[in-house]
Design an enzyme around this catalytic site. Structure first.
Site, mmCIF file in Angstrom:
data_model
loop_
_atom_site.group_PDB
_atom_site.id
_atom_site.type_symbol
_atom_site.label_atom_id
_atom_site.label_comp_id
_atom_site.label_asym_id
_atom_site.label_seq_id
_atom_site.Cartn_x
_atom_site.Cartn_y
_atom_site.Cartn_z
ATOM 1 N N GLU A 11 -1.875 -7.081 7.635
ATOM 2 C CA GLU A 11 -0.515 -6.956 8.141
ATOM 3 C C GLU A 11 -0.359 -7.686 9.478
ATOM 4 O O GLU A 11 -1.348 -7.952 10.181
ATOM 5 C CB GLU A 11 -0.160 -5.472 8.290
ATOM 6 C CG GLU A 11 1.254 -5.178 8.774
ATOM 7 C CD GLU A 11 2.351 -5.691 7.843
ATOM 8 O OE1 GLU A 11 2.435 -6.931 7.663
ATOM 9 O OE2 GLU A 11 3.130 -4.858 7.333
ATOM 10 N N HIS A 53 0.828 -1.212 0.000
ATOM 11 C CA HIS A 53 0.000 0.000 0.000
ATOM 12 C C HIS A 53 0.861 1.259 0.000
ATOM 13 O O HIS A 53 2.058 1.239 0.329
ATOM 14 C CB HIS A 53 -0.907 0.013 1.234
ATOM 15 C CG HIS A 53 -0.141 0.037 2.523
ATOM 16 N ND1 HIS A 53 0.415 1.193 3.044
ATOM 17 C CD2 HIS A 53 0.178 -0.949 3.395
ATOM 18 C CE1 HIS A 53 1.038 0.917 4.167
ATOM 19 N NE2 HIS A 53 0.913 -0.386 4.409
#
Length: 211
Positions: free
Chosen positions: A83, A9
């Protein structure tokens, strides 16, 4: 055969200010949005069949920008692409927490192999659902490096925000073809269907990893 384009990202304010981010749900900042627009710039043109992302908003925002820019169908999110959870370090200063825990063994932190295992299983399922396709997977820095390190069997340097890595699954073989925009040639590592390559690094080697 399924080709996965693993995109980290774009930048967030937590990245900018050196805070552990992990499972914290932080949006992109202006720089991160711009990085998302250029995430595919370093790769040869690939006809992507769809994009899936982590459910965390920084990944979803990055996936949406890429999909709109390149006319790629969005296929939803998968929590297994999230994550690593840094436990007590979430939202705290990196330098401060690494001083207290030099090996990053923060209370409540998710295990490295646990993160890799859920990632491989998510990709296995995507490959089964989309055989012969090319899929973008928008996720996170440590998550992506754990997957790639498990396949090539070596420690990797930091993966910048908004960059593309390529991982191919063919039969029972994983092959890393690009890391953060740099093409590489590495032998495939065989993995039994449904199993995970083993992450090669000891816990104390985590320090250079992303936030």
């Amino acid at each position: 055969m399924t080709l996965f384009g693993l995109v980290r990202h774009g930048q967030t304010d937590y990245n900018l200010h050196g805070l552990f981010q992990g499972s914290s749900d932080i949006p992109l900042n202006a720089t991160g949005r711009e990085q998302a627009h250029h995430a595919l710039d370093t790769a040869a043109p690939i006809a992507w069949d769809g994009a899936v992302s982590s459910p965390l908003q920084r990944a979803r925002q990055t996936a949406r920008i890429i999909a709109e820019d390149h006319d790629i169908p969005l296929l939803g999110t998968d929590p297994r692409l999230s994550e690593i959870d840094w436990g007590e370090a979430e939202g705290k200063d990196v330098v401060e927490m690494e001083t207290r825990y030099p090996d990053r063994s923060f209370p409540g932190r998710e295990g490295l192999q646990q993160v890799a295992d859920r990632g491989y299983l998510a990709l296995d399922d995507l490959a089964a659902d989309h055989p012969g396709r090319s899929l973008l997977v928008v996720a996170h820095g440590t998550f992506i490096r754990l997957l790639l390190s498990g396949v090539i069997g070596t420690h990797l340097p930091s993966i910048p925000n908004g960059t593309l890595s390529l991982l191919r699954l063919e039969g029972e073989q994983w092959r890393v073809e690009m890391i953060a925009g740099e093409s590489i040639e590495e032998p495939a590592r065989t993995a039994t269907t449904g199993a995970s390559p083993r992450f090669p690094l000891a816990e104390h080697h985590l320090r250079p990893f992303g936030l």
